[in-house]
Scaffold this motif. Sequence first.
Motif, PDB file in Angstrom:
ATOM      1  N   HIS A 130       0.833  -1.205   0.000  1.00  0.00           N
ATOM      2  CA  HIS A 130       0.000   0.000   0.000  1.00  0.00           C
ATOM      3  C   HIS A 130       0.870   1.258   0.000  1.00  0.00           C
ATOM      4  CE1 HIS A 130      -2.789   3.104   1.373  1.00  0.00           C
ATOM      5  NE2 HIS A 130      -1.994   3.308   2.408  1.00  0.00           N
ATOM      6  N   LEU A 131       1.926   1.267   0.805  1.00  0.00           N
ATOM      7  CA  LEU A 131       2.830   2.419   0.843  1.00  0.00           C
ATOM      8  C   LEU A 131       3.519   2.625  -0.500  1.00  0.00           C
ATOM      9  CD1 LEU A 131       4.568   2.006   4.344  1.00  0.00           C
ATOM     10  CD2 LEU A 131       2.612   3.454   3.747  1.00  0.00           C
ATOM     11  N   ILE A 138      11.748  -1.029   5.123  1.00  0.00           N
ATOM     12  CA  ILE A 138      12.468   0.239   5.235  1.00  0.00           C
ATOM     13  C   ILE A 138      12.225   1.165   4.049  1.00  0.00           C
ATOM     14  CG2 ILE A 138      14.745   1.283   5.499  1.00  0.00           C
ATOM     15  CD1 ILE A 138      15.616  -1.310   6.938  1.00  0.00           C
ATOM     16  N   LEU A 139      12.509   0.702   2.836  1.00  0.00           N
ATOM     17  CA  LEU A 139      12.385   1.580   1.672  1.00  0.00           C
ATOM     18  C   LEU A 139      10.952   2.016   1.392  1.00  0.00           C
ATOM     19  CD1 LEU A 139      14.983   0.119  -0.869  1.00  0.00           C
ATOM     20  CD2 LEU A 139      15.199   2.077   0.665  1.00  0.00           C
ATOM     21  N   PRO A 140       9.945   1.107   1.423  1.00  0.00           N
ATOM     22  CA  PRO A 140       8.570   1.595   1.194  1.00  0.00           C
ATOM     23  C   PRO A 140       8.151   2.668   2.187  1.00  0.00           C
ATOM     24  CG  PRO A 140       8.627  -0.786   0.987  1.00  0.00           C
ATOM     25  CD  PRO A 140       9.971  -0.367   1.504  1.00  0.00           C
ATOM     26  N   GLY A 141       8.528   2.477   3.471  1.00  0.00           N
ATOM     27  CA  GLY A 141       8.174   3.468   4.478  1.00  0.00           C
ATOM     28  C   GLY A 141       8.874   4.796   4.266  1.00  0.00           C
ATOM     29  N   ILE A 177       8.047  11.172  -0.176  1.00  0.00           N
ATOM     30  CA  ILE A 177       7.379  11.516  -1.426  1.00  0.00           C
ATOM     31  C   ILE A 177       6.011  12.139  -1.213  1.00  0.00           C
ATOM     32  CG2 ILE A 177       6.343  10.509  -3.514  1.00  0.00           C
ATOM     33  CD1 ILE A 177       8.698   8.574  -3.622  1.00  0.00           C
ATOM     34  N   VAL A 178       5.226  11.611  -0.277  1.00  0.00           N
ATOM     35  CA  VAL A 178       3.893  12.183  -0.036  1.00  0.00           C
ATOM     36  C   VAL A 178       4.060  13.570   0.569  1.00  0.00           C
ATOM     37  CG1 VAL A 178       1.723  11.922   1.217  1.00  0.00           C
ATOM     38  CG2 VAL A 178       2.852   9.908   0.253  1.00  0.00           C
ATOM     39  N   PRO A 179       3.524  14.605  -0.058  1.00  0.00           N
ATOM     40  CA  PRO A 179       3.746  15.989   0.404  1.00  0.00           C
ATOM     41  C   PRO A 179       3.241  16.221   1.827  1.00  0.00           C
ATOM     42  CG  PRO A 179       2.723  15.946  -1.782  1.00  0.00           C
ATOM     43  CD  PRO A 179       2.655  14.556  -1.258  1.00  0.00           C
ATOM     44  N   ALA A 194       4.096   4.929   9.196  1.00  0.00           N
ATOM     45  CA  ALA A 194       5.200   4.619   8.291  1.00  0.00           C
ATOM     46  C   ALA A 194       6.541   4.642   9.021  1.00  0.00           C
ATOM     47  CB  ALA A 194       5.220   5.597   7.119  1.00  0.00           C
ATOM     48  N   ILE A 195       6.711   5.608   9.938  1.00  0.00           N
ATOM     49  CA  ILE A 195       7.953   5.685  10.720  1.00  0.00           C
ATOM     50  C   ILE A 195       8.108   4.435  11.600  1.00  0.00           C
ATOM     51  CG2 ILE A 195       9.125   6.934  12.573  1.00  0.00           C
ATOM     52  CD1 ILE A 195       7.848   9.513  11.427  1.00  0.00           C
TER      53      ILE A 195
END
Length: 461
Positions: free
Chosen positions: A91-92, A404-407, A413-415, A429-430
């Motif tokens: 999803h992320l 790690i990378l998706p989060g 990226i998400v403003p 996400a963190i």
Amino acid sequence: RMNTDIFPNKATAARILKDRLRLKNFLTYKNWHIFHNFVGKTSFGMSIFNLSNAILGSGILGLAYAMANTGIILFVLLLTSMAILSAYSIHLLLKSAGVVGIRAYEQLGNRAFGRPGKILAASIITLNNIGGKIKYIINFISYSQRQKDMTTDKANYWFVDGRYLIIIISVLVILPLALMKRLGYLGYTSGFSLSCMVFFLISVIYKKFVTECPEEHSYNKTVPTESIYNSTDGMCEAKLITINPQTAFTIPIIAFAFVCHPEVLPIYTELKNPSKKRMQKVANISILTMFVMYLVTAIFGYLTFYGNVKSELLEMYSKKDTLMLCVRLAVLIAVTLTVPVVLFPIRRAVLQLLFPDKPFHWVRHISIAVCLLFLVNLLVIFVPNIRDIFGFIGATSAPSLIFILPGIFYICIVPEEQEPLKSRPKIQAIAFVTLGFIFMIMSITFIIIEWVTGKKTSGGH
């Protein structure tokens, strides 16, 4: 440049300027046309087959062993948690891809951190998937060697030697499939690979009802076992929750059971009528299907051999059993047909690093596939400890790709105007990234312990 006098305040002007710059970067992004002008032709079902095949690996053979060292309840809780976390991770990825209109893992890294991020993402995907290919090929060699031992007594024909056999299979089966222009074409072979594993699953269920627990050949009697809800130490009795020295070592087996993230965005790119919701459905169905297969295999494998089960389930069955001989052959076929699916993200990562602005070209497409197969076969045949080396690499790359990378991509990226850093999605996400680092530290620690003690403490991974 903007005249800030026409806006109520400088903050509003700065925000609008930032939004316009983001839109400009979005529209002029180098590879934007590659993914937005691409017309996906792969059906919903074929996409599910490919993603399921990417998830499913020989690690399924070690899940009964994992259940024996965690107990039924703890295993189910861990497997369910990992399935949910894997779906959340996808999803992320899809949310990040939707924000910037990019369906490439490497380009998300570029978007988040510039060229270093792109190189990092491509390198992790390449190392992880080459490690996966090496694991599949080593398993192929070991299974074929066992087939040889079971079917021949004194014969020593070259064509049944695993090393020669994998070269033949690579040239005649893997390479032609790897030369397909699009990943979607492999949906048929992925479906056949899954059917082979379904045959394996049905056979494991059947054997549960015709096999007695081999208590006299107890495998884990030297391992002290403490069951929280079961006072008996009988090796042929199911335990609900088990705590022993092997319990912690089996957690990474379960944690990385749903690794498929390098294949998600390539499959999304080729999906017919693509949308985030539609691709998430593909991912959810694939993960649910594999969850059921994993769970049923673990339960019936465990309930057949209980505490005696080895780290590779097929080793527990008689070498003279015709049915299980066919099952081993089916697993060989399934492992072989998984390799081309794993190869596609590697080639895509190489292309993104070396030829980011070049259009598709058959010579480049074929050359990379041939070089990759040649390199992997060379490493497997001539470097005896290559599995240990890539096992260590996998301990870092797998949690990076899943957690790690998706989060991090999502956070960067998400403003912030859309989701501030202190918003619940960003905090989740963190926490997700932190969990990934915990799994990475655990995996590396366990591998170091294995190297120091000289004993393999977990299997099927």
